[in-house]
Design a protein around this motif. Structure first.
Motif, short mmCIF file in Angstrom:
data_model
loop_
_atom_site.label_atom_id
_atom_site.label_comp_id
_atom_site.label_asym_id
_atom_site.label_seq_id
_atom_site.Cartn_x
_atom_site.Cartn_y
_atom_site.Cartn_z
N GLU A 1 0.89 6.73 -7.85
CA GLU A 1 -0.18 7.59 -8.34
C GLU A 1 0.27 9.05 -8.48
OE1 GLU A 1 -4.13 5.11 -7.00
OE2 GLU A 1 -3.28 6.50 -5.54
N GLU A 2 1.15 9.51 -7.60
CA GLU A 2 1.71 10.85 -7.73
C GLU A 2 2.57 10.96 -8.98
OE1 GLU A 2 3.74 11.51 -4.03
OE2 GLU A 2 1.87 11.58 -2.89
N ALA B 1 -1.29 0.67 -10.70
CA ALA B 1 -1.86 1.12 -9.42
C ALA B 1 -3.23 0.48 -9.19
CB ALA B 1 -1.96 2.65 -9.39
N ASP C 1 0.66 5.23 -3.33
CA ASP C 1 0.58 6.69 -3.37
C ASP C 1 1.69 7.32 -4.22
OD1 ASP C 1 -1.76 6.82 -1.93
OD2 ASP C 1 -0.78 7.21 -0.01
N PRO C 2 2.97 6.96 -4.00
CA PRO C 2 4.01 7.54 -4.86
C PRO C 2 3.81 7.21 -6.34
CG PRO C 2 5.01 6.49 -2.95
CD PRO C 2 3.56 6.13 -2.94
N ARG D 1 0.83 -1.21 0.00
CA ARG D 1 0.00 0.00 0.00
C ARG D 1 0.86 1.26 0.00
NH1 ARG D 1 -4.57 -0.69 4.42
NH2 ARG D 1 -5.35 1.19 3.44
N LYS D 2 2.03 1.21 0.64
CA LYS D 2 2.92 2.38 0.68
C LYS D 2 3.46 2.72 -0.71
CE LYS D 2 4.52 1.96 5.43
NZ LYS D 2 5.65 1.66 6.30
N HIS E 1 -4.19 -2.00 -6.01
CA HIS E 1 -5.35 -1.82 -5.13
C HIS E 1 -6.16 -3.12 -5.06
CE1 HIS E 1 -5.32 2.41 -4.01
NE2 HIS E 1 -5.07 2.76 -5.25
#
Length: 160
Positions: free
Chosen positions: A37-38, A91, A34-35, A30-31, A95
């Motif tokens: 998706e950024e 991504a 986010d990067p 999960r960590k 998920h």
């Protein structure tokens, strides 16, 4: 046994064999999301705003630099668009896999492998949960072969 040892299929006092008891740390996976998706947002900005970058060149560059800069930014924008499209797909799959692992853990599925077929066997929603509880639990495919292969002995472990 640490999750690292379990993930590598090493035997322990618990009697685990290769492929049994491996673990995926969903928090670690999960960590990464986010990067990733950024990065997609940044890549899409390059693709969508390459013309803005060209305008900065127009007033500050010679014809040769402007021409090659336009070509570079066009190719770079296209490439960043491709990266964004593929990273978006990665991504989304991450998920899905994290959710599948969490659900499989809650349901007590041993040695879950997140193949599309296995994910489709997990109960989702009220109807899926009712079927799972009243009709029967499906048989899940075993983990991939590389998780079942014999591992070489750990040289740091002392044989008894």
């Amino acid at each position: 046994m640490t999750s690292h040892d379990a993930m590598n299929g090493r035997q322990s006092g618990d009697g685990l064999k290769p492929g049994e008891g491996y673990a995926v740390e969903t928090a670690s996976v999960r960590k990464m999301i986010d990067p990733l998706e950024e990065s997609v947002v940044a890549a899409r900005n390059v693709k969508d705003h390459k013309d803005r970058l060209v305008t900065h060149l127009q007033g500050n560059a010679t014809f040769e630099i402007l021409d090659s800069g336009k070509g570079f930014l066009s190719a770079w924008g296209f490439g960043m668009g491709q990266v964004a499209d593929h990273a978006t797909e990665v991504a989304a799959r991450l998920h899905e896999v994290v959710a599948a692992y969490m659900l499989a853990e809650l349901l007590g599925v041993k040695n879950f492998s997140p193949t599309p077929d296995n994910i489709s066997k997990l109960p989702v929603g009220d109807a899926g949960k009712w079927t799972w509880e009243n009709v029967g639990k499906p048989t899940f495919d075993p983990p991939k072969q590389f998780l079942q292969e014999e591992w070489p002995p750990d040289p740091t472990e002392v044989s008894a």
